[in-house]
Design a protein around this motif. Structure first.
Motif, PDB file in Angstrom:
ATOM      1  N   VAL A 162      -7.715 -73.407  72.027  1.00 32.79           N
ATOM      2  CA  VAL A 162      -7.577 -74.219  72.898  1.00 32.79           C
ATOM      3  C   VAL A 162      -8.450 -73.682  73.844  1.00 32.79           C
ATOM      4  O   VAL A 162      -9.094 -73.903  75.251  1.00 32.79           O
ATOM      5  CB  VAL A 162      -6.190 -74.493  73.157  1.00 32.79           C
ATOM      6  CG1 VAL A 162      -5.000 -75.033  72.604  1.00 32.79           C
ATOM      7  CG2 VAL A 162      -5.437 -72.605  74.038  1.00 32.79           C
ATOM      8  N   GLY A 163      -9.489 -72.358  73.277  1.00 32.44           N
ATOM      9  CA  GLY A 163     -10.401 -71.830  74.489  1.00 32.44           C
ATOM     10  C   GLY A 163     -11.730 -72.729  74.208  1.00 32.44           C
ATOM     11  O   GLY A 163     -11.969 -73.130  73.341  1.00 32.44           O
ATOM     12  N   SER A 164     -12.957 -71.890  75.341  1.00 36.44           N
ATOM     13  CA  SER A 164     -13.910 -72.595  75.557  1.00 36.44           C
ATOM     14  C   SER A 164     -14.393 -72.326  73.814  1.00 36.44           C
ATOM     15  O   SER A 164     -14.440 -71.120  73.845  1.00 36.44           O
ATOM     16  CB  SER A 164     -14.552 -72.480  76.791  1.00 36.44           C
ATOM     17  OG  SER A 164     -14.410 -70.573  76.605  1.00 36.44           O
ATOM     18  N   PRO A 165     -15.644 -72.567  73.759  1.00 38.39           N
ATOM     19  CA  PRO A 165     -16.615 -71.771  72.813  1.00 38.39           C
ATOM     20  C   PRO A 165     -17.002 -70.017  72.688  1.00 38.39           C
ATOM     21  O   PRO A 165     -16.776 -69.368  71.811  1.00 38.39           O
ATOM     22  CB  PRO A 165     -17.867 -72.806  72.922  1.00 38.39           C
ATOM     23  CG  PRO A 165     -17.352 -73.438  73.124  1.00 38.39           C
ATOM     24  CD  PRO A 165     -16.221 -73.613  74.062  1.00 38.39           C
TER      25      PRO A 165
ATOM     26  N   GLN B  94     -17.211 -71.737  86.380  1.00 38.46           N
ATOM     27  CA  GLN B  94     -16.144 -71.517  85.409  1.00 38.46           C
ATOM     28  C   GLN B  94     -15.037 -71.160  86.652  1.00 38.46           C
ATOM     29  O   GLN B  94     -15.212 -70.841  87.953  1.00 38.46           O
ATOM     30  CB  GLN B  94     -15.827 -69.578  85.365  1.00 38.46           C
ATOM     31  CG  GLN B  94     -17.232 -70.018  84.400  1.00 38.46           C
ATOM     32  CD  GLN B  94     -17.162 -69.155  82.508  1.00 38.46           C
ATOM     33  OE1 GLN B  94     -15.460 -69.058  82.551  1.00 38.46           O
ATOM     34  NE2 GLN B  94     -17.229 -68.847  81.994  1.00 38.46           N
ATOM     35  N   LEU B  95     -13.720 -72.283  86.328  1.00 40.27           N
ATOM     36  CA  LEU B  95     -12.648 -72.348  87.535  1.00 40.27           C
ATOM     37  C   LEU B  95     -11.410 -71.094  87.366  1.00 40.27           C
ATOM     38  O   LEU B  95     -11.605 -70.278  86.082  1.00 40.27           O
ATOM     39  CB  LEU B  95     -11.873 -73.483  87.156  1.00 40.27           C
ATOM     40  CG  LEU B  95     -10.701 -73.872  87.912  1.00 40.27           C
ATOM     41  CD1 LEU B  95     -10.721 -73.990  88.878  1.00 40.27           C
ATOM     42  CD2 LEU B  95      -9.871 -75.144  87.104  1.00 40.27           C
ATOM     43  N   HIS B  96     -10.983 -70.348  88.308  1.00 34.05           N
ATOM     44  CA  HIS B  96     -10.513 -69.085  88.844  1.00 34.05           C
ATOM     45  C   HIS B  96      -8.977 -69.574  89.215  1.00 34.05           C
ATOM     46  O   HIS B  96      -9.076 -70.205  90.162  1.00 34.05           O
ATOM     47  CB  HIS B  96     -11.329 -67.722  88.872  1.00 34.05           C
ATOM     48  CG  HIS B  96     -12.064 -67.866  88.606  1.00 34.05           C
ATOM     49  ND1 HIS B  96     -12.369 -66.677  87.576  1.00 34.05           N
ATOM     50  CD2 HIS B  96     -13.841 -67.925  88.304  1.00 34.05           C
ATOM     51  CE1 HIS B  96     -13.451 -66.697  87.290  1.00 34.05           C
ATOM     52  NE2 HIS B  96     -14.313 -67.235  87.930  1.00 34.05           N
ATOM     53  N   LEU B  97      -8.225 -69.227  88.402  1.00 34.72           N
ATOM     54  CA  LEU B  97      -6.882 -69.553  89.358  1.00 34.72           C
ATOM     55  C   LEU B  97      -6.280 -67.800  89.036  1.00 34.72           C
ATOM     56  O   LEU B  97      -5.791 -67.292  87.698  1.00 34.72           O
ATOM     57  CB  LEU B  97      -6.013 -70.473  87.664  1.00 34.72           C
ATOM     58  CG  LEU B  97      -6.611 -71.761  87.762  1.00 34.72           C
ATOM     59  CD1 LEU B  97      -5.376 -72.566  86.843  1.00 34.72           C
ATOM     60  CD2 LEU B  97      -6.366 -72.622  89.590  1.00 34.72           C
ATOM     61  N   VAL B  98      -5.984 -67.419  90.239  1.00 34.42           N
ATOM     62  CA  VAL B  98      -4.851 -66.192  89.900  1.00 34.42           C
ATOM     63  C   VAL B  98      -4.170 -66.096  90.987  1.00 34.42           C
ATOM     64  O   VAL B  98      -3.613 -66.785  91.917  1.00 34.42           O
ATOM     65  CB  VAL B  98      -6.522 -65.201  90.894  1.00 34.42           C
ATOM     66  CG1 VAL B  98      -4.984 -63.785  90.965  1.00 34.42           C
ATOM     67  CG2 VAL B  98      -7.661 -65.382  90.199  1.00 34.42           C
TER      68      VAL B  98
ATOM     69  N   GLU C  50     -13.406 -72.844  81.119  1.00 34.52           N
ATOM     70  CA  GLU C  50     -14.955 -73.504  81.163  1.00 34.52           C
ATOM     71  C   GLU C  50     -15.024 -74.675  80.928  1.00 34.52           C
ATOM     72  O   GLU C  50     -13.827 -75.364  79.972  1.00 34.52           O
ATOM     73  CB  GLU C  50     -15.475 -72.405  80.176  1.00 34.52           C
ATOM     74  CG  GLU C  50     -17.440 -73.422  79.730  1.00 34.52           C
ATOM     75  CD  GLU C  50     -17.382 -72.522  78.846  1.00 34.52           C
ATOM     76  OE1 GLU C  50     -18.472 -72.980  78.307  1.00 34.52           O
ATOM     77  OE2 GLU C  50     -17.397 -71.908  78.475  1.00 34.52           O
ATOM     78  N   ASN C  51     -15.839 -76.059  81.599  1.00 37.81           N
ATOM     79  CA  ASN C  51     -15.741 -77.120  81.539  1.00 37.81           C
ATOM     80  C   ASN C  51     -16.698 -77.497  80.418  1.00 37.81           C
ATOM     81  O   ASN C  51     -17.521 -77.230  80.354  1.00 37.81           O
ATOM     82  CB  ASN C  51     -16.514 -77.844  82.707  1.00 37.81           C
ATOM     83  CG  ASN C  51     -15.903 -79.356  82.599  1.00 37.81           C
ATOM     84  OD1 ASN C  51     -16.681 -80.122  81.806  1.00 37.81           O
ATOM     85  ND2 ASN C  51     -15.645 -80.074  83.941  1.00 37.81           N
TER      86      ASN C  51
END
Length: 183
Positions: free
Chosen positions: A83-86, A132-136, A153-154
């Motif tokens: 389910v991760g980015s390339p 890149q979207l960050h959630l902390v 990453e989109n």
């Protein structure tokens, strides 16, 4: 019986006409005037699926940590990797992830509470210069709190994991424990 037959025949006629019913009628051009086709604009690329609200950001955090929980519980890190980015997939094999989260697996920490406990974001969701979207933040669970630092990453208009950091610590003391995975 005859009424049912008539209704059935009418329904079949409507179904057979199908696509024709959905078409709009166009007027014929006036004599001496050419019909001008409406210009068609090229399809615009879809905008990135930016989490428009806190609920969407919370969903990303929850679903990522639930995928980690399932990997830790089963010892199979393939789905978490997939389910991760390339870039994430290129940098991490399932075996690499299993090694990085080995201590979390051996600790027996249960991350399933993230499904029902609201996280506390320490910063609003943000895009870095690489988009890149960050959630902390943390999930204030007991007996261990679950701290997270997640990046997405989109890819094809879907947010995919690009980095995952998860730490568990006794609550409320805040002592460090668990595992972290960087990019």
């Amino acid at each position: 019986m005859r009424t049912v037959t008539i209704l059935l025949a009418a329904m079949l006629a409507v179904c057979a006409a199908g696509p024709g019913l959905a078409q709009t009628q166009t007027q014929a051009p006036a004599p001496g005037k050419k019909k001008v086709a409406a210009p068609t604009a090229p399809a615009a690329p879809a905008a990135p699926a930016w989490p428009a609200n806190a609920a969407q950001a919370i969903y990303l955090a929850r679903s990522t940590i639930m995928a980690l929980q399932q990997a830790v519980e089963t010892g199979n890190f393939t789905v978490l990797r997939d389910v991760g980015s390339p870039g994430f997939r290129a940098q991490n094999t399932a075996a690499d992830l299993a090694i990085r989260f080995q201590a979390l697996r051996h600790s027996g920490a249960d991350l399933t509470a993230v499904a029902v406990v609201a996280p506390q974001l320490s910063t609003p969701p943000f895009l870095d210069p690489q988009k890149q979207l960050h959630l902390v933040g943390l999930f204030p669970t007991q007996p261990l709190e679950i701290d997270f630092d997640l990046s997405f990453e989109n890819v094809d208009n879907r947010w995919r994991i690009s980095a995952i950091g998860v730490t568990t610590a006794p609550a409320p003391k805040g002592q460090e424990g668990g595992d972290k995975v960087a990019k």
